[in-house]
Design a protein around this motif. Structure first.
Motif, mmCIF file in Angstrom:
data_model
loop_
_atom_site.group_PDB
_atom_site.id
_atom_site.type_symbol
_atom_site.label_atom_id
_atom_site.label_comp_id
_atom_site.label_asym_id
_atom_site.label_seq_id
_atom_site.Cartn_x
_atom_site.Cartn_y
_atom_site.Cartn_z
ATOM 1 N N LYS A 1 51.189 -34.730 22.092
ATOM 2 C CA LYS A 1 51.214 -35.712 21.460
ATOM 3 C C LYS A 1 50.874 -35.277 20.110
ATOM 4 O O LYS A 1 51.247 -34.754 18.936
ATOM 5 C CB LYS A 1 52.192 -36.309 20.872
ATOM 6 C CG LYS A 1 52.843 -37.155 22.436
ATOM 7 C CD LYS A 1 53.152 -39.136 23.048
ATOM 8 C CE LYS A 1 53.359 -39.064 23.774
ATOM 9 N NZ LYS A 1 53.507 -39.974 24.216
ATOM 10 N N LEU B 1 59.141 -36.436 23.090
ATOM 11 C CA LEU B 1 59.028 -36.036 24.222
ATOM 12 C C LEU B 1 59.059 -36.657 25.571
ATOM 13 O O LEU B 1 58.188 -37.942 25.522
ATOM 14 C CB LEU B 1 56.983 -35.105 24.228
ATOM 15 C CG LEU B 1 56.884 -35.003 25.468
ATOM 16 C CD1 LEU B 1 56.463 -33.382 26.044
ATOM 17 C CD2 LEU B 1 54.210 -35.182 25.018
ATOM 18 N N ALA C 1 57.132 -34.813 19.222
ATOM 19 C CA ALA C 1 56.288 -35.636 19.736
ATOM 20 C C ALA C 1 57.602 -36.695 20.322
ATOM 21 O O ALA C 1 57.510 -37.063 21.157
ATOM 22 C CB ALA C 1 55.325 -35.644 18.894
ATOM 23 N N TRP D 1 48.709 -35.823 28.230
ATOM 24 C CA TRP D 1 50.279 -36.331 27.028
ATOM 25 C C TRP D 1 49.679 -36.940 25.411
ATOM 26 O O TRP D 1 50.203 -36.210 24.445
ATOM 27 C CB TRP D 1 51.048 -37.149 28.186
ATOM 28 C CG TRP D 1 51.538 -36.360 28.929
ATOM 29 C CD1 TRP D 1 51.022 -37.435 29.782
ATOM 30 C CD2 TRP D 1 52.488 -35.499 29.406
ATOM 31 N NE1 TRP D 1 52.009 -36.655 30.886
ATOM 32 C CE2 TRP D 1 52.411 -35.782 30.729
ATOM 33 C CE3 TRP D 1 53.513 -35.008 28.792
ATOM 34 C CZ2 TRP D 1 53.372 -34.957 31.157
ATOM 35 C CZ3 TRP D 1 53.694 -33.618 28.899
ATOM 36 C CH2 TRP D 1 54.466 -33.612 29.749
#
Length: 404
Positions: free
Chosen positions: A247, A258, A255, A243
């Motif tokens: 981003k 998210l 981002a 993750w």
């Protein structure tokens, strides 16, 4: 050995084999499917989820569309994020109303399996020692074993829908086929998560850190990809690391929004372009991944298999129901004309959006900096020109199927 008969023996119960079987059966052409693995194993495969209009129409023709129409998401466009700046490719506007459907390949397969079971069509799962015989004769057959019983399946034709590693392509002698291949120097690390997608449409990202793709399976399930070296292992990428890296590759506004969560599937897939010519020999036809592989960048894998199915099914229908003898002998010529177009587009998308480091420059006989300048100029033109965006859009929604 127990002897059985059918019109068309289909090797492989993936989506292409199941779709071909369903379409043939709708025209009264009997078929039996032989599959080496269990049905549950097939349904456990995580694959593509973008369907061209041609495949959507084909599923309607096969009368296997109800759940797709209810649960699928029609996409009018997608975005290409170019070093943080997003360009939207408006498919609907640029192609005079064409779109794509977001509906997972696993769900397509599940629907086709259910339809085949309802129709009472025969499928032999978990078969072993599958062998093709007499493919260049008037009476081919397939032998296989299941539950300790040996079978001989006599047929008119064999459709090899058993993938890149299947027996079908290998049944064509090496001196009667030519193979073309490009292996890419990176893979895609894919994560599936029960989290809402970061956007309503797909986002393809070209960044200095490498490629990324934000995709989806539904309004509550997301699919994300990162370009990684082929030397990487899944174990090196825990969820937090994935993750965090995603981003950094998404556009800043994406981002920031998210939603992350535990992965429910994680894998690394290598990328390759591959074509086998011809796609038929005698009474054997290669369909889908048995004949060709595309890198997933252009969302063409399942869709290209569907166009093979459409061509073969219509040619066989002409033979069985319209008395056009030997119509199926046009299959390879017609299929390859579309295969190479999809291969070219997928190769182009891969070149445009990935970080090749030194490999691409060497492959194109130029130094890496020169190659990068060419690719930047190419992408600048296509993204900043309506004519360029139209070229991308027309190929993304899918070129027309050949006239049969």
């Amino acid at each position: 050995m127990q002897s059985i008969k059918t019109n068309v023996a289909i090797i492989g119960a993936g989506p292409s084999g199941l779709l071909l079987g369903q379409l043939l059966a709708k025209q009264g052409i009997d078929n039996i499917i032989i599959e080496r693995v269990a049905a549950d194993y097939i349904l456990g495969r995580i694959r593509a989820g973008i369907l061209e209009q041609g495949l959507v129409d084909l599923l309607h023709e096969a009368d296997v569309y109800q759940r797709m129409d209810e649960e699928g998401h029609v996409h009018d466009g997608f975005a290409i994020s170019y070093y943080g700046k997003a360009y939207r490719i408006d498919l609907h506007e640029l192609t005079e109303g064409k779109t794509v459907m977001c509906y997972g390949q696993t769900e397509v397969t599940r629907d086709l399996m259910a339809a085949r079971k309802t129709s009472g069509l025969s499928t032999y799962y978990s078969s072993s020692n599958v062998t093709l015989h007499g493919i260049e004769t008037a009476h081919p057959c397939v032998t296989f074993e299941q539950d300790g019983v040996s079978y001989k399946l006599e047929c008119d034709y064999i459709a090899g829908c058993d993938g890149f590693h299947g027996v079908s392509r290998q049944s064509i002698p090496a001196d009667k086929r030519e193979e073309f291949e490009r292996v890419y120097p990176f893979g895609w690390l894919g994560v599936l998560s029960d989290t809402p997608p970061v956007a309503d449409e797909l986002i393809y990202c070209k960044t200095e850190r490498g490629f990324a793709l934000a995709s989806m399976r539904s309004s509550t399930r997301s699919r994300y990809y990162l370009q990684v070296p082929l030397s990487d292992k899944v174990e090196q990428w825990d969820d937090q690391r994935f993750w965090d890296e995603l981003k950094l590759r998404l556009p800043p506004e994406s981002a920031a929004s998210l939603v992350t969560g535990p992965s429910i599937e994680k894998s690394i897939a290598p990328l390759r372009s591959f074509v086998c010519e011809p796609m038929q020999l005698g009474k054997l036809f290669l369909v889908g991944d048995a004949a060709h592989i595309v890198p997933p960048t252009g969302a063409k894998g399942l869709n290209l298999a569907a166009s093979d199915v459409a061509i073969l099914y219509r040619l066989l229908n002409k033979e069985y129901n319209e008395n056009q003898a030997n119509a199926s002998q046009r299959y390879s010529e017609l299929a390859l004309s579309r295969v190479w177009q999809a291969e070219r587009f997928s190769w182009w998308m891969s070149n445009m959006l990935h970080d090749f480091k030194d490999d691409a420059g060497k492959a194109n006989n130029m130094d890496q900096k020169t190659f990068e300048r060419f690719m930047k100029s190419e992408l600048d033109f296509y993204l900043n020109s309506k004519a360029g965006q139209k070229v991308i859009a027309e190929q993304y929604v899918g070129l027309p199927y050949p006239e049969i």
